[in-house]
Motif scaffolding. Sequence first.
Motif, PDB file in Angstrom:
ATOM      1  N   LYS A 146      22.727 -16.423 -15.610  1.00 13.34           N
ATOM      2  CA  LYS A 146      22.299 -15.903 -16.923  1.00 13.34           C
ATOM      3  C   LYS A 146      21.669 -17.033 -17.751  1.00 13.34           C
ATOM      4  CE  LYS A 146      25.604 -12.084 -17.500  1.00 13.34           C
ATOM      5  NZ  LYS A 146      25.020 -11.409 -16.389  1.00 13.34           N
ATOM      6  N   SER A 147      20.572 -16.693 -18.443  1.00 14.43           N
ATOM      7  CA  SER A 147      19.859 -17.707 -19.215  1.00 14.43           C
ATOM      8  C   SER A 147      19.332 -17.100 -20.507  1.00 14.43           C
ATOM      9  CB  SER A 147      18.688 -18.251 -18.385  1.00 14.43           C
ATOM     10  OG  SER A 147      17.762 -18.918 -19.209  1.00 14.43           O
ATOM     11  N   THR A 148      19.795 -17.637 -21.646  1.00 13.90           N
ATOM     12  CA  THR A 148      19.296 -17.140 -22.927  1.00 13.90           C
ATOM     13  C   THR A 148      17.829 -17.538 -23.104  1.00 13.90           C
ATOM     14  OG1 THR A 148      20.247 -19.083 -23.975  1.00 13.90           O
ATOM     15  CG2 THR A 148      21.521 -17.061 -24.123  1.00 13.90           C
ATOM     16  N   ASP A 149      17.425 -18.689 -22.549  1.00 14.16           N
ATOM     17  CA  ASP A 149      16.027 -19.120 -22.631  1.00 14.16           C
ATOM     18  C   ASP A 149      15.119 -18.120 -21.915  1.00 14.16           C
ATOM     19  OD1 ASP A 149      16.445 -21.552 -24.066  1.00 14.16           O
ATOM     20  OD2 ASP A 149      17.122 -22.508 -22.212  1.00 14.16           O
ATOM     21  N   LEU A 150      15.533 -17.692 -20.733  1.00 12.18           N
ATOM     22  CA  LEU A 150      14.731 -16.726 -19.969  1.00 12.18           C
ATOM     23  C   LEU A 150      14.646 -15.396 -20.724  1.00 12.18           C
ATOM     24  CD1 LEU A 150      13.141 -15.811 -17.500  1.00 12.18           C
ATOM     25  CD2 LEU A 150      15.311 -15.370 -16.334  1.00 12.18           C
ATOM     26  N   LYS A 151      15.771 -14.955 -21.279  1.00 10.69           N
ATOM     27  CA  LYS A 151      15.765 -13.701 -22.050  1.00 10.69           C
ATOM     28  C   LYS A 151      14.810 -13.801 -23.236  1.00 10.69           C
ATOM     29  CE  LYS A 151      20.016 -11.297 -21.074  1.00 10.69           C
ATOM     30  NZ  LYS A 151      21.427 -11.206 -21.275  1.00 10.69           N
ATOM     31  N   GLU A 152      14.787 -14.967 -23.869  1.00 13.86           N
ATOM     32  CA  GLU A 152      13.925 -15.182 -25.034  1.00 13.86           C
ATOM     33  C   GLU A 152      12.448 -15.122 -24.629  1.00 13.86           C
ATOM     34  OE1 GLU A 152      13.051 -15.201 -28.772  1.00 13.86           O
ATOM     35  OE2 GLU A 152      15.124 -15.084 -28.071  1.00 13.86           O
ATOM     36  N   VAL A 153      12.087 -15.771 -23.533  1.00 11.56           N
ATOM     37  CA  VAL A 153      10.703 -15.748 -23.051  1.00 11.56           C
ATOM     38  C   VAL A 153      10.322 -14.322 -22.671  1.00 11.56           C
ATOM     39  CG1 VAL A 153       9.219 -16.457 -21.112  1.00 11.56           C
ATOM     40  CG2 VAL A 153      10.556 -18.165 -22.349  1.00 11.56           C
ATOM     41  N   ARG A 154      11.241 -13.616 -22.035  1.00 10.75           N
ATOM     42  CA  ARG A 154      10.960 -12.232 -21.656  1.00 10.75           C
ATOM     43  C   ARG A 154      10.732 -11.386 -22.910  1.00 10.75           C
ATOM     44  NH1 ARG A 154      13.109  -6.732 -21.229  1.00 10.75           N
ATOM     45  NH2 ARG A 154      11.936  -5.819 -19.523  1.00 10.75           N
ATOM     46  N   LYS A 155      11.544 -11.618 -23.953  1.00 14.77           N
ATOM     47  CA  LYS A 155      11.415 -10.854 -25.195  1.00 14.77           C
ATOM     48  C   LYS A 155      10.044 -11.100 -25.836  1.00 14.77           C
ATOM     49  CE  LYS A 155      14.015 -11.375 -29.109  1.00 14.77           C
ATOM     50  NZ  LYS A 155      15.291 -11.650 -29.753  1.00 14.77           N
ATOM     51  N   ILE A 156       9.585 -12.347 -25.815  1.00 14.95           N
ATOM     52  CA  ILE A 156       8.270 -12.706 -26.374  1.00 14.95           C
ATOM     53  C   ILE A 156       7.174 -11.935 -25.634  1.00 14.95           C
ATOM     54  CG2 ILE A 156       6.560 -14.584 -26.439  1.00 14.95           C
ATOM     55  CD1 ILE A 156       9.002 -16.488 -27.040  1.00 14.95           C
ATOM     56  N   VAL A 157       7.221 -11.984 -24.313  1.00 16.07           N
ATOM     57  CA  VAL A 157       6.200 -11.328 -23.485  1.00 16.07           C
ATOM     58  C   VAL A 157       6.259  -9.819 -23.669  1.00 16.07           C
ATOM     59  CG1 VAL A 157       5.488 -10.881 -21.091  1.00 16.07           C
ATOM     60  CG2 VAL A 157       6.090 -13.204 -21.794  1.00 16.07           C
ATOM     61  N   PHE A 158       7.461  -9.269 -23.628  1.00 16.22           N
ATOM     62  CA  PHE A 158       7.652  -7.822 -23.752  1.00 16.22           C
ATOM     63  C   PHE A 158       7.140  -7.321 -25.106  1.00 16.22           C
ATOM     64  CE2 PHE A 158      10.022  -3.809 -23.720  1.00 16.22           C
ATOM     65  CZ  PHE A 158       9.968  -3.458 -22.379  1.00 16.22           C
ATOM     66  N   SER A 159       7.504  -8.035 -26.180  1.00 16.59           N
ATOM     67  CA  SER A 159       7.072  -7.661 -27.536  1.00 16.59           C
ATOM     68  C   SER A 159       5.558  -7.723 -27.665  1.00 16.59           C
ATOM     69  CB  SER A 159       7.690  -8.591 -28.577  1.00 16.59           C
ATOM     70  OG  SER A 159       9.084  -8.505 -28.518  1.00 16.59           O
ATOM     71  N   ALA A 160       4.952  -8.769 -27.120  1.00 17.92           N
ATOM     72  CA  ALA A 160       3.494  -8.921 -27.184  1.00 17.92           C
ATOM     73  C   ALA A 160       2.804  -7.765 -26.467  1.00 17.92           C
ATOM     74  CB  ALA A 160       3.078 -10.252 -26.555  1.00 17.92           C
ATOM     75  N   CYS A 161       3.334  -7.374 -25.316  1.00 18.63           N
ATOM     76  CA  CYS A 161       2.756  -6.262 -24.550  1.00 18.63           C
ATOM     77  C   CYS A 161       2.905  -4.945 -25.316  1.00 18.63           C
ATOM     78  CB  CYS A 161       3.416  -6.154 -23.184  1.00 18.63           C
ATOM     79  SG  CYS A 161       3.052  -7.563 -22.118  1.00 18.63           S
TER      80      CYS A 161
END
Length: 188
Positions: free
Chosen positions: A98-113
Motif C-alpha cells: 500500500k502506498s499513499t503516494d501512489l494513491k495520490e498520483v492516481r487521484k491527480i490523474v483520475f481527477s484530470a481525466c
Amino acid sequence: MQTHYFYALELPGKSKAILEETIHSMKEKMPFKTWVHPQDLHITLAFLGNAPEAKIKAANEVIRAALNNTPTFKLEVNHLGTFGRKDSPRIFWAGLEKSTDLKEVRKIVFSACSAAGFTLEARPFSPHITMARKWAGEEAFQAGQLDAVNPFKKELTFQAERVVLYKTHLGKSPKYEPITLFPLAKQD
C-alpha cells in the motif's frame, strides 16, 4: 480498429528486467494463455478507451501541472494475485505494498481525466502489474499456489519517476506505445 489510450505509472527498465526473469521462471508452473511483454509492464492509473484528442490534451495539461510538484516515490512489489473466477482467473498480477503516494498520483490523474470529460471505471483502485491473462491449465487454478510460487519473498522495490500516456496497438508485441511522458519532481 479502435485505438485505446490509458495513463499508467511507468516501471523503470531495471524493474521490468527483474519481472521479465520472474515471468520466465513462472511460465512452466503457471499455465496462462498469454504472458505480458516485459516492455508492456505498468501500473494502470486511468483507462480512457477510445479518446478524442481534445480531451486527451485537456487531461494532459492538468496532469503535467499537478505532477510537476509531485515528488518521485518508492514502491514495493511484494505479492501475487488474480482477477476473475477463482478456478480459472482472467488476470494474473503482481501486487504492490500500500502506498499513499501512489494513491495520490492516481487521484491527480483520475481527477484530470474526469475534468476533461472522460467517463472512467468507478471500481476502487487496486494497483497491480498484469503479468499474464487467461488461465489455460488443465486443472482448476489453486489460489494456494500463489504463495508457493511467489518470487517476491525478497522485496522488489523501485522509484516511481513518471506517469505515461500509452496508446494500445492490438495484435502487436509489445502492444503499448508511450505517447506522452509526465516526469515527477526529482527529490534532492
